[in-house]
Design a protein around this motif. Structure first.
Motif, PDB file in Angstrom:
ATOM      1  N   ASP A 123       0.838  -1.204   0.000  1.00 26.24           N
ATOM      2  CA  ASP A 123       0.000   0.000   0.000  1.00 26.24           C
ATOM      3  C   ASP A 123       0.869   1.248   0.000  1.00 26.24           C
ATOM      4  N   LEU A 124       1.886   1.258   0.841  1.00 21.37           N
ATOM      5  CA  LEU A 124       2.768   2.425   0.935  1.00 21.37           C
ATOM      6  C   LEU A 124       3.518   2.647  -0.371  1.00 21.37           C
ATOM      7  N   ASP A 125       3.969   1.552  -0.999  1.00 18.87           N
ATOM      8  CA  ASP A 125       4.673   1.679  -2.277  1.00 18.87           C
ATOM      9  C   ASP A 125       3.753   2.302  -3.330  1.00 18.87           C
ATOM     10  N   GLN A 126       2.517   1.815  -3.378  1.00 20.61           N
ATOM     11  CA  GLN A 126       1.575   2.330  -4.368  1.00 20.61           C
ATOM     12  C   GLN A 126       1.271   3.799  -4.131  1.00 20.61           C
ATOM     13  N   LEU A 127       1.001   4.169  -2.887  1.00 19.83           N
ATOM     14  CA  LEU A 127       0.664   5.559  -2.571  1.00 19.83           C
ATOM     15  C   LEU A 127       1.852   6.489  -2.791  1.00 19.83           C
ATOM     16  N   SER A 128       3.032   6.051  -2.420  1.00 21.22           N
ATOM     17  CA  SER A 128       4.231   6.885  -2.601  1.00 21.22           C
ATOM     18  C   SER A 128       4.519   7.100  -4.081  1.00 21.22           C
ATOM     19  N   HIS A 129       4.383   6.030  -4.863  1.00 21.72           N
ATOM     20  CA  HIS A 129       4.622   6.154  -6.313  1.00 21.72           C
ATOM     21  C   HIS A 129       3.575   7.067  -6.942  1.00 21.72           C
ATOM     22  N   LEU A 130       2.325   6.912  -6.528  1.00 14.38           N
ATOM     23  CA  LEU A 130       1.255   7.749  -7.055  1.00 14.38           C
ATOM     24  C   LEU A 130       1.489   9.208  -6.694  1.00 14.38           C
ATOM     25  N   ARG A 196       0.717  14.491   0.620  1.00 13.92           N
ATOM     26  CA  ARG A 196       1.981  14.019   1.185  1.00 13.92           C
ATOM     27  C   ARG A 196       1.900  13.893   2.696  1.00 13.92           C
ATOM     28  N   ALA A 197       1.218  14.827   3.348  1.00  9.39           N
ATOM     29  CA  ALA A 197       1.061  14.743   4.809  1.00  9.39           C
ATOM     30  C   ALA A 197       0.282  13.481   5.194  1.00  9.39           C
ATOM     31  N   ILE A 198      -0.711  13.128   4.382  1.00  8.48           N
ATOM     32  CA  ILE A 198      -1.475  11.905   4.653  1.00  8.48           C
ATOM     33  C   ILE A 198      -0.576  10.683   4.512  1.00  8.48           C
ATOM     34  N   VAL A 199       0.197  10.618   3.434  1.00  6.97           N
ATOM     35  CA  VAL A 199       1.074   9.470   3.206  1.00  6.97           C
ATOM     36  C   VAL A 199       2.126   9.366   4.307  1.00  6.97           C
ATOM     37  N   GLU A 200       2.691  10.482   4.722  1.00  2.59           N
ATOM     38  CA  GLU A 200       3.702  10.449   5.785  1.00  2.59           C
ATOM     39  C   GLU A 200       3.112   9.916   7.089  1.00  2.59           C
ATOM     40  N   ALA A 201       1.861  10.265   7.370  1.00  2.00           N
ATOM     41  CA  ALA A 201       1.201   9.741   8.574  1.00  2.00           C
ATOM     42  C   ALA A 201       0.963   8.241   8.452  1.00  2.00           C
ATOM     43  N   LEU A 202       0.654   7.771   7.245  1.00  2.00           N
ATOM     44  CA  LEU A 202       0.480   6.328   7.047  1.00  2.00           C
ATOM     45  C   LEU A 202       1.810   5.605   7.234  1.00  2.00           C
ATOM     46  N   ILE A 203       2.883   6.197   6.719  1.00  2.00           N
ATOM     47  CA  ILE A 203       4.209   5.599   6.887  1.00  2.00           C
ATOM     48  C   ILE A 203       4.549   5.486   8.367  1.00  2.00           C
ATOM     49  N   ASP A 204       4.217   6.526   9.134  1.00  2.00           N
ATOM     50  CA  ASP A 204       4.511   6.548  10.578  1.00  2.00           C
ATOM     51  C   ASP A 204       3.540   5.693  11.389  1.00  2.00           C
ATOM     52  N   GLN A 205       2.534   5.155  10.737  1.00  2.00           N
ATOM     53  CA  GLN A 205       1.486   4.368  11.394  1.00  2.00           C
ATOM     54  C   GLN A 205       0.804   5.162  12.513  1.00  2.00           C
TER      55      GLN A 205
END
Length: 245
Positions: A123-130, A196-205
């Motif tokens: 999921d993180l790979d897909q969101l980061s690439h997108l 990007r703020a949303i993705v960073e929060a997902l990365i940080d769990q």
């Protein structure tokens, strides 16, 4: 037509596009009564000639007028004025802006929190690439398609198929709203930062940070919509050539 500045929701001056200039001119003419309720607007060919713009630019502006509730397009007959003031609650496809926002607040904010807890490395790979593609994209149509995919991907990461189904149901309306905000509100760069703020929060769990980032994103959507539907300053009859959004 001369370039002029407009204001983003954050108060930063930007150059308006040709579509926005045409929209502001036609909206102003309707609100000043130059085109009264019930009147038919001039043909597309005539408006293109008068305003010195291409037909695709004009058609985008006409679609925006209809979204704002000022006109209605009747197949084979033309575009007619149905209101002398923009609605405070524009319609995107089958849904009003207020209905969309209400559902998105109740669905996407908790979904972002669940996604932070349940997301997989894939999921993180897909969101980061997108996100990287969105930050590099300059074409509005392509960016809008990725924007809706981004929100679907967050729902997918929450690991509840019902959430994704809800976003799928409103996908067309979200795309229409996204295009509207980008053309008239200069939202793209700001939205990229919010994503990007949303993705960073997902990365940080971080469930809290993810929900908060999504809440901020939706609040900015609402504030930009509100800014767009407010009556514009009277810029007179002139329009402007297309410049960077």
């Amino acid at each position: 037509m001369n370039l002029s500045d407009s204001q983003t929701a954050g108060g930063i001056p930007r150059r308006v596009s040709a579509m926005e200039a045409v929209l502001n001119h036609l909206r102003g003419a309707i609100e000043r009564g130059e085109y009264a309720v019930g009147d038919k607007l001039p043909s597309e060919a005539e408006l293109c000639r008068r305003l010195e713009v291409s037909r695709p630019v004009l058609r985008e502006a006409l679609r925006a007028l209809q979204t704002m509730g000022l006109t209605v397009s009747r197949t084979g007959k033309g575009t007619f004025v149905v209101s002398d003031g923009a609605t405070a609650d524009p319609t995107f496809g089958d849904y009003s802006a207020s209905d969309l926002l209400e559902v998105r607040r109740h669905v996407e904010i908790p979904v972002a929190g669940y996604a932070a807890v349940r997301r997989t490395p894939e999921d993180l790979d897909q969101l980061s690439h997108l996100l990287e593609r969105m930050e590099q994209e300059t074409d509005t149509t392509a960016w809008v398609a990725m924007d809706t995919l981004f929100h679907l991907s967050v729902a997918q990461a929450a690991r509840n198929p019902v959430f994704r189904r809800v976003i799928e149901e409103i996908r067309d309306a979200l795309a229409r709203q996204s295009a509207f905000l980008n053309e008239l509100g200069g939202r793209r760069e700001q939205a990229n930062r919010e994503h990007r703020a949303i993705v960073e929060a997902l990365i940080d769990q971080s469930e809290h940070d993810a929900a908060e980032a999504m809440e901020h994103h939706l609040a900015r959507v609402e504030s930009t919509l509100t800014t767009i539907v407010r009556p514009p300053h009277d810029n007179g009859p002139s329009t402007e050539r297309e410049g960077p959004v």
